[in-house]
Design a protein around this motif. Structure first.
Motif, PDB file in Angstrom:
ATOM      1  N   GLU A   1       0.833  -1.213   0.000  1.00  0.00           N
ATOM      2  CA  GLU A   1       0.000   0.000   0.000  1.00  0.00           C
ATOM      3  C   GLU A   1       0.862   1.256   0.000  1.00  0.00           C
ATOM      4  O   GLU A   1       0.629   2.196  -0.761  1.00  0.00           O
ATOM      5  N   VAL A   2       1.878   1.295   0.860  1.00  0.00           N
ATOM      6  CA  VAL A   2       2.744   2.475   0.955  1.00  0.00           C
ATOM      7  C   VAL A   2       3.753   2.490  -0.191  1.00  0.00           C
ATOM      8  O   VAL A   2       3.952   3.512  -0.858  1.00  0.00           O
ATOM      9  N   ALA A   3       4.420   1.348  -0.385  1.00  0.00           N
ATOM     10  CA  ALA A   3       5.314   1.128  -1.536  1.00  0.00           C
ATOM     11  C   ALA A   3       6.461   2.116  -1.633  1.00  0.00           C
ATOM     12  O   ALA A   3       6.954   2.403  -2.719  1.00  0.00           O
ATOM     13  N   PHE A   4       6.906   2.640  -0.497  1.00  0.00           N
ATOM     14  CA  PHE A   4       8.087   3.504  -0.475  1.00  0.00           C
ATOM     15  C   PHE A   4       8.816   3.243   0.824  1.00  0.00           C
ATOM     16  O   PHE A   4       8.186   3.162   1.878  1.00  0.00           O
ATOM     17  N   ALA A   5      10.145   3.088   0.746  1.00  0.00           N
ATOM     18  CA  ALA A   5      10.881   2.608   1.910  1.00  0.00           C
ATOM     19  C   ALA A   5      12.161   3.382   2.155  1.00  0.00           C
ATOM     20  O   ALA A   5      12.729   4.004   1.259  1.00  0.00           O
ATOM     21  N   HIS A   6      12.625   3.295   3.407  1.00  0.00           N
ATOM     22  CA  HIS A   6      14.004   3.619   3.757  1.00  0.00           C
ATOM     23  C   HIS A   6      14.754   2.287   3.768  1.00  0.00           C
ATOM     24  O   HIS A   6      14.318   1.341   4.418  1.00  0.00           O
ATOM     25  N   LEU A   7      15.855   2.222   3.066  1.00  0.00           N
ATOM     26  CA  LEU A   7      16.644   0.993   2.983  1.00  0.00           C
ATOM     27  C   LEU A   7      17.971   1.235   3.695  1.00  0.00           C
ATOM     28  O   LEU A   7      18.699   2.173   3.358  1.00  0.00           O
ATOM     29  N   PHE A   8      18.287   0.377   4.677  1.00  0.00           N
ATOM     30  CA  PHE A   8      19.470   0.555   5.509  1.00  0.00           C
ATOM     31  C   PHE A   8      20.465  -0.583   5.279  1.00  0.00           C
ATOM     32  O   PHE A   8      20.079  -1.754   5.177  1.00  0.00           O
ATOM     33  N   VAL A   9      21.750  -0.215   5.228  1.00  0.00           N
ATOM     34  CA  VAL A   9      22.835  -1.186   5.128  1.00  0.00           C
ATOM     35  C   VAL A   9      23.968  -0.719   6.045  1.00  0.00           C
ATOM     36  O   VAL A   9      24.283   0.477   6.077  1.00  0.00           O
ATOM     37  N   ALA A  10      24.545  -1.666   6.787  1.00  0.00           N
ATOM     38  CA  ALA A  10      25.703  -1.346   7.619  1.00  0.00           C
ATOM     39  C   ALA A  10      26.966  -1.533   6.797  1.00  0.00           C
ATOM     40  O   ALA A  10      27.139  -2.536   6.115  1.00  0.00           O
ATOM     41  N   GLU A  11      27.852  -0.564   6.859  1.00  0.00           N
ATOM     42  CA  GLU A  11      29.115  -0.628   6.132  1.00  0.00           C
ATOM     43  C   GLU A  11      30.229  -0.179   7.073  1.00  0.00           C
ATOM     44  O   GLU A  11      30.367   1.009   7.378  1.00  0.00           O
ATOM     45  N   ASN A  12      30.989  -1.169   7.558  1.00  0.00           N
ATOM     46  CA  ASN A  12      32.028  -0.906   8.544  1.00  0.00           C
ATOM     47  C   ASN A  12      31.412  -0.218   9.764  1.00  0.00           C
ATOM     48  O   ASN A  12      30.494  -0.736  10.364  1.00  0.00           O
ATOM     49  N   ALA A  13      31.860   0.985  10.094  1.00  0.00           N
ATOM     50  CA  ALA A  13      31.361   1.649  11.303  1.00  0.00           C
ATOM     51  C   ALA A  13      30.248   2.643  11.011  1.00  0.00           C
ATOM     52  O   ALA A  13      29.875   3.425  11.880  1.00  0.00           O
ATOM     53  N   ARG A  14      29.688   2.614   9.808  1.00  0.00           N
ATOM     54  CA  ARG A  14      28.647   3.592   9.482  1.00  0.00           C
ATOM     55  C   ARG A  14      27.412   2.889   8.942  1.00  0.00           C
ATOM     56  O   ARG A  14      27.461   1.754   8.478  1.00  0.00           O
ATOM     57  N   MET A  15      26.292   3.610   9.021  1.00  0.00           N
ATOM     58  CA  MET A  15      25.029   3.137   8.460  1.00  0.00           C
ATOM     59  C   MET A  15      24.694   3.994   7.254  1.00  0.00           C
ATOM     60  O   MET A  15      24.822   5.219   7.296  1.00  0.00           O
ATOM     61  N   LEU A  16      24.269   3.336   6.184  1.00  0.00           N
ATOM     62  CA  LEU A  16      23.819   4.052   5.000  1.00  0.00           C
ATOM     63  C   LEU A  16      22.322   3.858   4.847  1.00  0.00           C
ATOM     64  O   LEU A  16      21.776   2.800   5.180  1.00  0.00           O
ATOM     65  N   VAL A  17      21.647   4.881   4.334  1.00  0.00           N
ATOM     66  CA  VAL A  17      20.214   4.784   4.084  1.00  0.00           C
ATOM     67  C   VAL A  17      19.909   5.350   2.704  1.00  0.00           C
ATOM     68  O   VAL A  17      20.496   6.344   2.285  1.00  0.00           O
ATOM     69  N   ALA A  18      19.029   4.661   2.002  1.00  0.00           N
ATOM     70  CA  ALA A  18      18.535   5.138   0.715  1.00  0.00           C
ATOM     71  C   ALA A  18      17.015   5.154   0.768  1.00  0.00           C
ATOM     72  O   ALA A  18      16.405   4.469   1.595  1.00  0.00           O
ATOM     73  N   HIS A  19      16.406   5.927  -0.108  1.00  0.00           N
ATOM     74  CA  HIS A  19      14.953   6.055  -0.156  1.00  0.00           C
ATOM     75  C   HIS A  19      14.503   5.599  -1.536  1.00  0.00           C
ATOM     76  O   HIS A  19      15.008   6.093  -2.540  1.00  0.00           O
ATOM     77  N   ALA A  20      13.560   4.648  -1.559  1.00  0.00           N
ATOM     78  CA  ALA A  20      13.224   4.053  -2.852  1.00  0.00           C
ATOM     79  C   ALA A  20      11.797   3.533  -2.883  1.00  0.00           C
ATOM     80  O   ALA A  20      11.287   3.050  -1.869  1.00  0.00           O
ATOM     81  N   PRO A  21      11.146   3.600  -4.068  1.00  0.00           N
ATOM     82  CA  PRO A  21       9.874   2.891  -4.237  1.00  0.00           C
ATOM     83  C   PRO A  21      10.124   1.400  -4.110  1.00  0.00           C
ATOM     84  O   PRO A  21      11.204   0.911  -4.462  1.00  0.00           O
ATOM     85  N   LEU A  22       9.144   0.678  -3.590  1.00  0.00           N
ATOM     86  CA  LEU A  22       9.385  -0.714  -3.212  1.00  0.00           C
ATOM     87  C   LEU A  22       8.170  -1.587  -3.506  1.00  0.00           C
ATOM     88  O   LEU A  22       7.457  -1.989  -2.590  1.00  0.00           O
ATOM     89  N   PRO A  23       7.908  -1.904  -4.769  1.00  0.00           N
ATOM     90  CA  PRO A  23       6.794  -2.828  -5.046  1.00  0.00           C
ATOM     91  C   PRO A  23       7.088  -4.217  -4.471  1.00  0.00           C
ATOM     92  O   PRO A  23       8.241  -4.637  -4.368  1.00  0.00           O
TER      93      PRO A  23
END
Length: 199
Positions: free
Chosen positions: A21-43
């Motif tokens: 229903e919402v179909a839009f997400a924050h996507l998180f990945v850990a990389e060494n000592a930092r966290m990365l986040v991306a924003h994307a449509p998500l069917p």
């Protein structure tokens, strides 16, 4: 996720319906000592999440073969203690819906990426009463655009869902909240309480 079991569900289908229903997400990945986040449509298709990111996104080269967490938010509404029958015993809070999904991410080939974009348009265009398709683009332009992004699939292995809509309050207080939300113009807040109570 919220620790109160009144707000959680083991129904993965309901959680994925919320994601669709919402179909839009924050996507998180850990990389060494930092966290990365991306924003994307998500069917969601056949129990798999599909997304694409710009090639220039810092997360894009890190995703293939990695485990990621997708967080899909939903409606949220502030609740004043003054709206309850006994406000002296209450504190401010929020009602909200959110779903977290974990799984492994794999990159898509060009044909699968195009199929993802076609499906995404077919999913989202009707929501706004339009009918745009990839066929409406010049092919050279479409190829250039696809060359600037990478598509991914995310296999789902863990789902967590919080659906907090005053389930822990009496019917009387819930009705007071519905009225209060209506008075401040928060029709969505009122609708969420009605939804969980079947009103």
């Amino acid at each position: 996720m919220h620790p109160n079991p009144a707000f959680s569900t083991a129904d993965d289908a309901a959680a994925l319906a919320h994601v669709s229903e919402v179909a839009f997400a924050h996507l998180f990945v850990a990389e060494n000592a930092r966290m990365l986040v991306a924003h994307a449509p998500l069917p969601v298709v056949d129990g798999v999440l599909w997304l694409h990111l710009a090639n220039r996104n810092a997360m894009t080269p890190l995703l293939p073969g990695r485990r990621a967490l997708a967080r899909v938010g939903g409606p949220g509404s502030y609740i004043s203690p003054d709206w309850y029958e006994n406000p002296a015993n209450m504190v401010p809070t929020w009602n909200y819906r959110t779903t977290e999904i974990e799984g492994e991410v794999q990159a898509l080939g060009r044909d699968a990426l195009e199929a993802l974009l076609v499906r995404a348009a077919a999913t989202f265009e009707p929501r706004v009463g339009q009918g745009w398709t990839m066929d409406k683009m010049e092919r050279r332009r479409a190829e250039a655009m696809m060359g600037a992004i990478t598509g991914f699939s995310m296999t789902i292995d863990t789902v967590r869902h919080t659906d907090k809509a005053s389930q822990n309050r009496s019917d009387a207080d819930a009705k007071r909240l519905v009225a209060a939300f209506a008075a401040v113009g928060d029709g969505e807040g009122a609708a969420q309480i009605r939804r969980v109570r079947g009103w």
